[in-house]
Design an enzyme around this catalytic site. Structure first.
Site, mmCIF file in Angstrom:
data_model
loop_
_atom_site.group_PDB
_atom_site.id
_atom_site.type_symbol
_atom_site.label_atom_id
_atom_site.label_comp_id
_atom_site.label_asym_id
_atom_site.label_seq_id
_atom_site.Cartn_x
_atom_site.Cartn_y
_atom_site.Cartn_z
ATOM 1 C CD GLU A 123 -18.400 -28.866 -3.916
ATOM 2 O OE1 GLU A 123 -19.516 -29.351 -3.680
ATOM 3 O OE2 GLU A 123 -17.765 -28.208 -3.072
ATOM 4 C CG HIS A 183 -19.136 -5.155 -23.327
ATOM 5 N ND1 HIS A 183 -18.942 -4.267 -24.347
ATOM 6 C CD2 HIS A 183 -20.411 -5.597 -23.442
ATOM 7 C CE1 HIS A 183 -20.069 -4.147 -25.042
ATOM 8 N NE2 HIS A 183 -20.975 -4.946 -24.512
ATOM 9 C CE LYS A 193 -15.498 -28.696 4.501
ATOM 10 N NZ LYS A 193 -16.499 -29.742 4.488
HETATM 11 O O1 PA5 Z 1 -22.267 -30.403 -2.365
HETATM 12 C C1 PA5 Z 1 -21.945 -30.499 -1.196
HETATM 13 O O2 PA5 Z 1 -22.310 -31.446 -0.485
HETATM 14 C C2 PA5 Z 1 -21.095 -29.430 -0.526
HETATM 15 O O3 PA5 Z 1 -20.686 -28.468 -1.409
HETATM 16 C C3 PA5 Z 1 -21.880 -28.791 0.603
HETATM 17 O O4 PA5 Z 1 -23.073 -28.272 0.085
HETATM 18 C C4 PA5 Z 1 -21.114 -27.663 1.302
HETATM 19 O O5 PA5 Z 1 -19.832 -28.075 1.639
HETATM 20 C C5 PA5 Z 1 -21.860 -27.224 2.561
HETATM 21 O O6 PA5 Z 1 -21.969 -28.296 3.431
HETATM 22 P P1 PA5 Z 1 -22.989 -28.340 4.622
HETATM 23 O O7 PA5 Z 1 -24.379 -28.260 4.074
HETATM 24 O O8 PA5 Z 1 -22.730 -29.645 5.280
HETATM 25 O O9 PA5 Z 1 -22.693 -27.181 5.527
#
Ligand code: PA5
Length: 488
Positions: free
Chosen positions: A303, A347, A455
């Site tokens: 990410e 493995h 989303k």
């Molecule tokens: O790193 C991030 O900000 C995202 O991956 C969030 O952790 C994830 O989308 C979950 O979001 P939230 O805590 O708003 O439910």
């Protein structure tokens, strides 16, 4: 003893033309120094740090009174309930799960003697698979279960859906006071979960207790914030965790790039990515208890660094930086992380690591001292009298050798033992290395716009109000093509 980092196998003297040369490093150092200066400047500036989501860098310095307050709440929950159900996804789940597996004994839920009076813990809200949550809701006793819902935005579908179900489940057993079995960790001001907390607390001040997420800390960088309650509930020493993280923060603040483990890790990976096309990052802990930490790192790297556009830096009217996606500068890159575990995946994925495309860098996590050891009984067999720890370490060394033999770059994080101290240091190291690599790549490492696509599509199909015209048009005009002849 501190974590150590062995980068030898990233260099050409180990893996020939697939490694980094000393000249590569020297050529790159001026750019790396500039990146380091920039990162340091942002981190030292509270306004920029919060605005750009780098407040995680200061989390190990949390005040003693805040830590004590969290421990107090955790004790109240742990004393009263047999089970704690944590609901969250992404950063609101992976750090907790990583901590659970690294710092609590394996099979923690199964054996009372291992839990030492702490409650059993379960993680849900991290998927839309009905088969897992329904088992818990059918089998846990709601009277003996406390629910902790974690969502920074307070809007995430997976967590929200699970929370609505868990809430109804508690309500059915506890009636109007069910909210006393709930604690919400969410943004201090915004989001529907925060609104819900405020409304419920208005009705009953003992219900929907809450802990805020600090400003300027993104989900995947937030284990030292949103994960603390969980750590305290299962009895992990948060202070030791922070000591380790602080020691690592100091090491990762060293200006000399070649002495700074996070910077050097990022520089070597960056050069191997740019010059040698090593686009896969395989994280391979040789410890079953660190597999979930590798999964946590997958999110952190994917990410943070897998981005469509480069970053455009602007200054706002107060002279604080703004980072925008530079729509004229398409990037569409980022190393792809994969988590594997030694020795199980020797493995499995290891065959490809050794003989598949030479486009990977393996990062090992090697544990020097395990919590226990097992000696293999008997005589006369190759394995007789050998200890598990000895075999595990030998397997790691052997894997390293096999990779080097095939000119496959790799490096090793050497962990004295999997303790709160070293785990805190490990997490901070990976966070700083990722932030620094973001600087080198010139991307915003602290957003995740690519996650919005699915989303938006779901919200559109679910009929959520307020979806922009542009998104609506895009979804309408580009439907998935489903030709029947290709669905067999
Ligand atoms: O790193 C991030 O900000 C995202 O991956 C969030 O952790 C994830 O989308 C979950 O979001 P939230 O805590 O708003 O439910």
């Amino acid at each position: 003893m501190s974590l150590r980092f062995d980068f030898n196998n990233m260099f050409d003297f180990s893996v020939s033309e697939h490694g980094v040369s000393r000249q590569d490093i020297d050529t790159f150092l001026p750019q790396a120094r500039k990146a380091a200066e920039h990162l340091k400047k942002i981190i030292s500036e509270p306004r920029a740090r919060i605005k750009l989501n780098l407040e995680w860098a200061k989390l190990p310095e949390q005040k003693e009174e805040d830590i004590a307050a969290i421990i107090k709440i955790a004790r109240q929950i742990a004393q009263k309930y047999e089970n704690v159900l944590f609901l969250g996804i992404g950063g609101s789940y992976l750090g907790l799960k990583a901590a659970q597996d690294a710092l609590c004994p394996p099979y923690y839920n199964e054996f009372k003697s291992l839990r030492k009076k702490a409650p059993r813990v379960y993680f849900e809200g991290n998927n839309l698979d009905p088969d897992t949550l329904s088992v818990l809701l059918k089998n846990l006793n709601p009277k003996k279960t406390f629910v902790v819902v974690i969502s920074k935005s307070g809007e995430t579908t997976e967590t929200k859906a699970a929370f609505v179900l868990a809430e109804a489940w508690l309500k059915k057993s506890a009636g109007a006071r069910y909210g006393r079995q709930i604690l919400a960790i969410t943004d201090p001001e915004s989001g529907s979960l925060r609104k819900k907390v405020q409304a419920e607390r208005g009705k009953d001040s003992l219900s929907f207790r809450t802990l805020p997420l600090l400003k300027g800390v993104g989900g995947r960088f937030s284990e030292f914030n949103m994960g603390l309650l969980h750590l305290a509930i299962v009895g992990v020493d948060i202070r030791k965790l922070f000591l380790g993280a602080r020691e690592m923060a100091q090491r990762c603040a060293q200006e000399d790039i070649l002495k700074n483990p996070a910077y050097l890790y990022a520089v070597l990976h960056f050069i191997l990515y740019q010059k040698k096309a090593k686009s896969l990052a395989i994280l391979m802990p040789f410890s079953q208890t660190l597999k979930s930490t590798a999964d946590w790192y997958v999110q952190l790297l994917a990410e943070s660094l897998g981005k469509k556009y480069h970053r455009q830096v602007q200054l706002d009217k107060d002279g604080v930086e703004n980072w925008l996606a530079d729509k004229n500068d398409l990037f569409n890159r980022g190393r792809t992380p994969i988590s594997a575990a030694g020795t199980n995946d020797l493995h499995s994925i290891q065959q490809n690591n050794i003989e598949g495309e030479n486009n990977k860098v393996v990062t090992f996590m090697r544990v020097e001292k395990f919590k226990t050891d097992l000696k293999i009984p008997g005589k006369g067999d190759l394995l007789s009298g050998k200890s598990y720890c000895q075999l595990m370490q030998l397997a790691q060394e052997a894997t390293e050798w096999a990779l080097v033999d095939q000119k496959r770059p790799n490096c090793t994080v050497i962990i004295p033992e999997v303790s709160a101290y070293h785990w805190g240091a490990l997490l901070f190291f990976f966070e700083m290395a990722t932030a620094f690599e973001g600087e080198l790549l010139n991307v915003n490492a602290f957003d995740q716009p690519g996650v919005e696509g699915y989303k938006n599509y779901m919200y559109y199909k679910l009929g959520k109000p307020g979806i922009s015209q542009a998104i609506t048009e895009e979804i309408k005009n580009k439907p998935l093509i489903k030709k029947p002849e290709y669905v067999l």
